[in-house]
Each structure stands twice: as C-alpha cells, then as structure tokens.
Scaffold this motif. Structure first.
Motif, PDB file in Angstrom:
ATOM      1  N   SER A   2     -19.197  -6.440   8.835  1.00 37.87           N
ATOM      2  CA  SER A   2     -18.635  -5.039   8.965  1.00 37.87           C
ATOM      3  C   SER A   2     -19.750  -4.452   7.369  1.00 37.87           C
ATOM      4  N   ILE A   3     -19.877  -2.600   7.320  1.00 36.44           N
ATOM      5  CA  ILE A   3     -19.794  -2.512   6.036  1.00 36.44           C
ATOM      6  C   ILE A   3     -19.114  -3.297   4.632  1.00 36.44           C
ATOM      7  N   ALA A   4     -18.206  -2.991   5.455  1.00 33.93           N
ATOM      8  CA  ALA A   4     -16.419  -2.922   4.074  1.00 33.93           C
ATOM      9  C   ALA A   4     -16.853  -4.367   3.395  1.00 33.93           C
ATOM     10  N   GLU A   5     -17.754  -5.655   4.139  1.00 30.07           N
ATOM     11  CA  GLU A   5     -17.887  -7.107   4.007  1.00 30.07           C
ATOM     12  C   GLU A   5     -18.846  -7.040   3.067  1.00 30.07           C
ATOM     13  N   LYS A  18      -9.066  -4.082   7.925  1.00 24.26           N
ATOM     14  CA  LYS A  18      -8.814  -2.997   8.749  1.00 24.26           C
ATOM     15  C   LYS A  18      -9.982  -2.168   9.097  1.00 24.26           C
ATOM     16  N   ALA A  19     -11.529  -2.787   9.184  1.00 30.85           N
ATOM     17  CA  ALA A  19     -12.582  -1.569   8.922  1.00 30.85           C
ATOM     18  C   ALA A  19     -13.092  -1.430   9.547  1.00 30.85           C
ATOM     19  N   ALA A  20     -13.067  -0.136  10.184  1.00 36.13           N
ATOM     20  CA  ALA A  20     -13.180   0.594  11.184  1.00 36.13           C
ATOM     21  C   ALA A  20     -14.987  -0.043  11.670  1.00 36.13           C
ATOM     22  N   CYS A  21     -15.665  -0.274  10.577  1.00 36.45           N
ATOM     23  CA  CYS A  21     -17.187  -0.401  10.843  1.00 36.45           C
ATOM     24  C   CYS A  21     -17.135  -1.884  11.243  1.00 36.45           C
ATOM     25  N   GLY A  22     -16.121  -2.515  11.392  1.00 34.47           N
ATOM     26  CA  GLY A  22     -16.572  -4.505  11.405  1.00 34.47           C
ATOM     27  C   GLY A  22     -16.299  -4.489  13.000  1.00 34.47           C
ATOM     28  N   ASP A  31     -27.174   3.052   9.752  1.00 34.24           N
ATOM     29  CA  ASP A  31     -27.274   4.505   9.646  1.00 34.24           C
ATOM     30  C   ASP A  31     -25.857   4.648   8.289  1.00 34.24           C
ATOM     31  N   PHE A  32     -25.054   3.634   7.616  1.00 27.64           N
ATOM     32  CA  PHE A  32     -24.125   4.201   6.487  1.00 27.64           C
ATOM     33  C   PHE A  32     -25.507   3.754   5.213  1.00 27.64           C
ATOM     34  N   HIS A  33     -26.578   4.237   5.044  1.00 32.11           N
ATOM     35  CA  HIS A  33     -27.715   4.309   4.659  1.00 32.11           C
ATOM     36  C   HIS A  33     -28.452   4.721   4.699  1.00 32.11           C
ATOM     37  N   PHE A  46     -16.779   9.804  11.098  1.00 32.83           N
ATOM     38  CA  PHE A  46     -16.551   7.930  11.998  1.00 32.83           C
ATOM     39  C   PHE A  46     -15.601   7.612  10.743  1.00 32.83           C
ATOM     40  N   CYS A  47     -15.654   7.433   9.254  1.00 27.82           N
ATOM     41  CA  CYS A  47     -14.520   7.196   8.460  1.00 27.82           C
ATOM     42  C   CYS A  47     -13.752   7.484   8.350  1.00 27.82           C
ATOM     43  N   PHE A  48     -13.961   8.928   8.267  1.00 26.38           N
ATOM     44  CA  PHE A  48     -12.599   9.729   8.352  1.00 26.38           C
ATOM     45  C   PHE A  48     -11.149   9.711   9.410  1.00 26.38           C
ATOM     46  N   TYR A  50     -11.855   7.709  12.038  1.00 31.51           N
ATOM     47  CA  TYR A  50     -11.037   5.827  12.878  1.00 31.51           C
ATOM     48  C   TYR A  50     -10.795   4.813  11.852  1.00 31.51           C
ATOM     49  N   CYS A  51     -10.971   4.969  10.106  1.00 37.03           N
ATOM     50  CA  CYS A  51     -11.109   3.460   9.667  1.00 37.03           C
ATOM     51  C   CYS A  51      -9.606   3.389   8.390  1.00 37.03           C
ATOM     52  N   SER A  52      -8.537   3.154   8.927  1.00 35.97           N
ATOM     53  CA  SER A  52      -7.993   2.463   7.981  1.00 35.97           C
ATOM     54  C   SER A  52      -7.662   2.352   6.648  1.00 35.97           C
ATOM     55  N   ALA A  53      -8.975   1.716   6.432  1.00 38.46           N
ATOM     56  CA  ALA A  53      -8.775   1.109   5.554  1.00 38.46           C
ATOM     57  C   ALA A  53      -9.904   1.619   4.318  1.00 38.46           C
ATOM     58  N   ARG A  54      -9.712   3.364   5.024  1.00 43.98           N
ATOM     59  CA  ARG A  54     -11.302   3.675   3.935  1.00 43.98           C
ATOM     60  C   ARG A  54     -10.518   4.459   2.375  1.00 43.98           C
ATOM     61  N   THR A  55      -9.776   4.216   2.268  1.00 39.81           N
ATOM     62  CA  THR A  55      -9.055   4.565   1.452  1.00 39.81           C
ATOM     63  C   THR A  55      -8.855   3.395  -0.378  1.00 39.81           C
ATOM     64  N   GLU A  56      -8.822   2.480   0.399  1.00 37.94           N
ATOM     65  CA  GLU A  56      -9.423   0.709   0.163  1.00 37.94           C
ATOM     66  C   GLU A  56     -11.141   1.581  -0.470  1.00 37.94           C
ATOM     67  N   CYS A  57     -12.003   1.407   0.529  1.00 43.65           N
ATOM     68  CA  CYS A  57     -13.474   0.751   0.464  1.00 43.65           C
ATOM     69  C   CYS A  57     -13.374   1.979  -0.236  1.00 43.65           C
ATOM     70  N   LEU A  58     -13.149   3.322  -0.126  1.00 45.16           N
ATOM     71  CA  LEU A  58     -13.691   3.528  -1.414  1.00 45.16           C
ATOM     72  C   LEU A  58     -13.203   3.728  -2.402  1.00 45.16           C
ATOM     73  N   TYR A  76     -20.022   4.819   1.545  1.00 46.05           N
ATOM     74  CA  TYR A  76     -18.376   3.922   1.773  1.00 46.05           C
ATOM     75  C   TYR A  76     -16.695   5.053   1.649  1.00 46.05           C
ATOM     76  N   GLY A  77     -16.014   4.645   2.485  1.00 47.98           N
ATOM     77  CA  GLY A  77     -14.646   5.380   2.011  1.00 47.98           C
ATOM     78  C   GLY A  77     -15.257   7.052   2.778  1.00 47.98           C
ATOM     79  N   GLY A  78     -16.190   7.475   3.026  1.00 46.52           N
ATOM     80  CA  GLY A  78     -16.443   7.865   3.813  1.00 46.52           C
ATOM     81  C   GLY A  78     -17.149   9.574   3.490  1.00 46.52           C
TER      82      GLY A  78
HETATM   83  S1  SF4 Z   1     -14.579   3.984   5.000  1.00 47.16           S
HETATM   84 FE1  SF4 Z   1     -15.422   1.709   4.342  1.00 47.16          FE
HETATM   85  S2  SF4 Z   1     -14.612   0.239   5.578  1.00 47.16           S
HETATM   86 FE2  SF4 Z   1     -13.864   2.177   6.653  1.00 47.16          FE
HETATM   87  S3  SF4 Z   1     -15.520   2.430   8.570  1.00 47.16           S
HETATM   88 FE3  SF4 Z   1     -16.159   3.642   6.825  1.00 47.16          FE
HETATM   89  S4  SF4 Z   1     -17.794   1.969   5.478  1.00 47.16           S
HETATM   90 FE4  SF4 Z   1     -16.690   0.872   6.959  1.00 47.16          FE
END
Ligand code: SF4
Length: 105
Positions: A2-5, A18-22, A31-33, A46-48, A50-58, A76-78
């Motif tokens: 995933s992007i988070a990894e 918890k990363a939704a992108c995974g 698409d993230f770039h 999508f990040c905002f 579906y992702c419950s790891a958004r804050t940590e990712c940001l 990252y982090g939306g």
């Molecule tokens: S907020 Fe981060 S971990 Fe979550 S989907 Fe987006 S890039 Fe992946």
C-alpha cells in the motif's frame, strides 16, 4: 504494497494495517502521484472517506518531510504536497503566536 507501507518504509508503524489504500479496492498506486487535479481530488476524497489511518498517514508524511527534508510529492493523509506544506506553515505560525502570547503574560 500500500501507499502507507511505502510511506512508512523507513519507520513502519502499526497504523499501516488500517490503510484503506492497502485494501486493493481504492485508487491505483500511480494515482496517488498523479498531476491531474481531477485524479488528485478523487484520491483525496477516497482517503478522507474510507481511511481510518488518515491522521497517522498525514502526520507521518509531515514529520518525514520536515525531519528528513524529503521533497514533497504525492497525496498522503488526503492532502496534496501543497496542502501538507500549507498545513505545516499554519502550524508553525500558530506555534510562534502561542509562544509569543505565553511570553507576553
Ligand atoms: S490516508 Fe494514507 S494510508 Fe489512508 S488511503 Fe490515503 S494514502 Fe493510504
């Protein structure tokens, strides 16, 4: 992967599970770039949404960019690179103002 990894490769954290992108059901990794605004908006949404790891990712992205001088890119982090930069500037300004207010009293 995933992007988070990818992002947290230097310092893996438990939040990446918890990363939704995974999940494999979100936008394509490329698409993230993307440079196209429409794609960036879709990824951010999508990040905002579906992702419950958004804050940590940001926070991980902002820390990494500040500490290691990494060139900002990608979403990252939306937030786009510009969005993260603006947030970091606003936080520094708020911290300076709070410091000033504290020393004035
Ligand atoms: S907020 Fe981060 S971990 Fe979550 S989907 Fe987006 S890039 Fe992946």
């Amino acid at each position: 992967m995933s992007i988070a990894e990818l992002l947290d490769g230097i310092r893996p954290g438990p939040w990446t599970v918890k990363a939704a992108c995974g999940s494999g059901s979100g936008p394509d990794v490329d698409d993230f770039h993307a440079r196209a605004q429409a794609v960036q908006h879709a990824v951010s949404r999508f990040c905002f949404t579906y992702c419950s790891a958004r804050t940590e990712c940001l926070e991980s992205a902002i820390q990494r960019e500040a500490l290691h001088g990494v060139q900002r890119h990608g979403i990252y982090g939306g937030l786009t690179a510009t969005g993260r930069h603006d947030l970091a500037v606003r936080r520094r300004k708020a911290a300076r103002e709070a410091e000033g207010a504290g020393s004035a009293s």
